[in-house]
Design an enzyme around this catalytic site. Structure first.
Site, PDB file in Angstrom:
ATOM      1  N   GLU A 285     108.324 -28.992  66.884  1.00 27.87           N
ATOM      2  CA  GLU A 285     106.879 -28.768  66.758  1.00 27.87           C
ATOM      3  C   GLU A 285     106.583 -28.093  65.431  1.00 27.87           C
ATOM      4  O   GLU A 285     107.042 -26.980  65.165  1.00 27.87           O
ATOM      5  CB  GLU A 285     106.378 -27.901  67.920  1.00 27.87           C
ATOM      6  CG  GLU A 285     104.907 -27.540  67.806  1.00 27.87           C
ATOM      7  CD  GLU A 285     104.453 -26.511  68.827  1.00 27.87           C
ATOM      8  OE1 GLU A 285     103.463 -25.812  68.555  1.00 27.87           O
ATOM      9  OE2 GLU A 285     105.093 -26.392  69.898  1.00 27.87           O
TER      10      GLU A 285
ATOM     11  N   ARG B   7      99.368 -24.579  60.828  1.00 26.91           N
ATOM     12  CA  ARG B   7      98.892 -23.263  60.388  1.00 26.91           C
ATOM     13  C   ARG B   7      98.976 -23.110  58.874  1.00 26.91           C
ATOM     14  O   ARG B   7      98.594 -22.066  58.341  1.00 26.91           O
ATOM     15  CB  ARG B   7      99.713 -22.150  61.055  1.00 26.91           C
ATOM     16  CG  ARG B   7      99.614 -22.146  62.566  1.00 26.91           C
ATOM     17  CD  ARG B   7     100.396 -21.001  63.162  1.00 26.91           C
ATOM     18  NE  ARG B   7     100.674 -21.208  64.579  1.00 26.91           N
ATOM     19  CZ  ARG B   7     101.386 -20.395  65.332  1.00 26.91           C
ATOM     20  NH1 ARG B   7     101.909 -19.305  64.797  1.00 26.91           N
ATOM     21  NH2 ARG B   7     101.591 -20.650  66.604  1.00 26.91           N
TER      22      ARG B   7
ATOM     23  N   THR C  93      99.443 -26.121  67.281  1.00 28.43           N
ATOM     24  CA  THR C  93      98.224 -25.411  66.900  1.00 28.43           C
ATOM     25  C   THR C  93      97.102 -26.408  66.573  1.00 28.43           C
ATOM     26  O   THR C  93      96.372 -26.240  65.597  1.00 28.43           O
ATOM     27  CB  THR C  93      98.461 -24.431  65.725  1.00 28.43           C
ATOM     28  OG1 THR C  93      99.740 -23.809  65.863  1.00 28.43           O
ATOM     29  CG2 THR C  93      97.417 -23.320  65.726  1.00 28.43           C
TER      30      THR C  93
ATOM     31  N   LYS D  98     101.440 -26.208  78.305  1.00 26.04           N
ATOM     32  CA  LYS D  98     102.028 -25.107  77.557  1.00 26.04           C
ATOM     33  C   LYS D  98     101.480 -23.806  78.151  1.00 26.04           C
ATOM     34  O   LYS D  98     100.268 -23.680  78.343  1.00 26.04           O
ATOM     35  CB  LYS D  98     101.630 -25.232  76.086  1.00 26.04           C
ATOM     36  CG  LYS D  98     101.998 -24.038  75.215  1.00 26.04           C
ATOM     37  CD  LYS D  98     101.559 -24.303  73.779  1.00 26.04           C
ATOM     38  CE  LYS D  98     101.841 -23.119  72.888  1.00 26.04           C
ATOM     39  NZ  LYS D  98     101.668 -23.431  71.465  1.00 26.04           N
TER      40      LYS D  98
END
Length: 212
Positions: free
Chosen positions: A45, A49, A73, A133
């Protein structure tokens, strides 16, 4: 269980730990991903960001044999579309909005949506999601909290992320409702900056060994 859920589970079950990466320099993405794959961690992953994230996902998806590149994200539909266009094979969000659910419904790429409370889990189940998640895991109540959800919300599987390390990963992985955990400890910033790919492969192998 839907085809997309099957696809997501097949990715998450590749390994006990999914590396969660914050990549500042896209040039490090390929050697970093190769080091993780060499240690057994194929699903990776890469979080959106940093400005380098999409380029990093594209490079890993195109150049790293055995890697399954995902994007983390993801906060809105535009980011979802960009991540898919870059080659992401799975999408991860810290929480969930109707906008994200709607865009996910338009794509074959599976979404791992974030949830932290029983109500959020129930809402996602109504939308057809069985795999989520759990974030931020440690801050939201940790393994004890997640264990308490296993009976009333049976049939829901989680990938806890947030505050997880080699020291506490097993606390989560032994739970019946945990498929894997997400962690950044397998790719510490100092090793990435130094280009210590052998060191990262060693950390990845230790994490993969948690499968036993």
């Amino acid at each position: 269980m839907s085809a997309k859920t099957d696809k997501l589970l097949s990715i998450l079950k590749l390994q006990p730990v999914v590396p969660v990466l914050v990549i500042d320099d896209a040039g490090s993405a390929v050697p970093l991903a190769r080091a993780l794959v060499a240690g057994g961690l194929k699903a990776i992953e890469i979080t959106l960001r940093t400005p380098a994230a999409l380029e990093a996902i594209r490079a890993v998806a195109n150049e790293v044999e055995g890697a399954v590149a995902g994007a983390g994200t993801i906060l809105n539909a535009a980011q979802f579309e960009e991540a898919v266009a870059a080659g992401s094979q799975f999408i991860v969000s810290p929480g969930t909005t109707q906008e994200l659910i709607d865009v996910a419904n338009d794509h074959e790429v599976p979404l791992l949506p974030g949830a932290a409370t029983a109500s959020e889990v129930m809402g996602l189940r109504e939308e057809g999601y069985d795999v989520m998640k759990f974030f931020p895991a440690e801050q939201a109540g940790g393994a004890a909290y997640l264990k308490s959800l296993s009976s009333p919300l049976a049939g829901t599987m989680f990938c806890p992320t947030g505050g997880i390390s080699l020291a506490n990963a097993r606390d989560y992985l032994t739970l019946p409702n945990v498929v894997c955990v997400g962690g950044s400890w397998v790719a510490p910033k100092d090793l990435v900056v130094r280009g210590d790919w052998a060191g990262i492969t060693k950390l990845a192998a230790e994490a993969f060994a948690l499968k036993g």
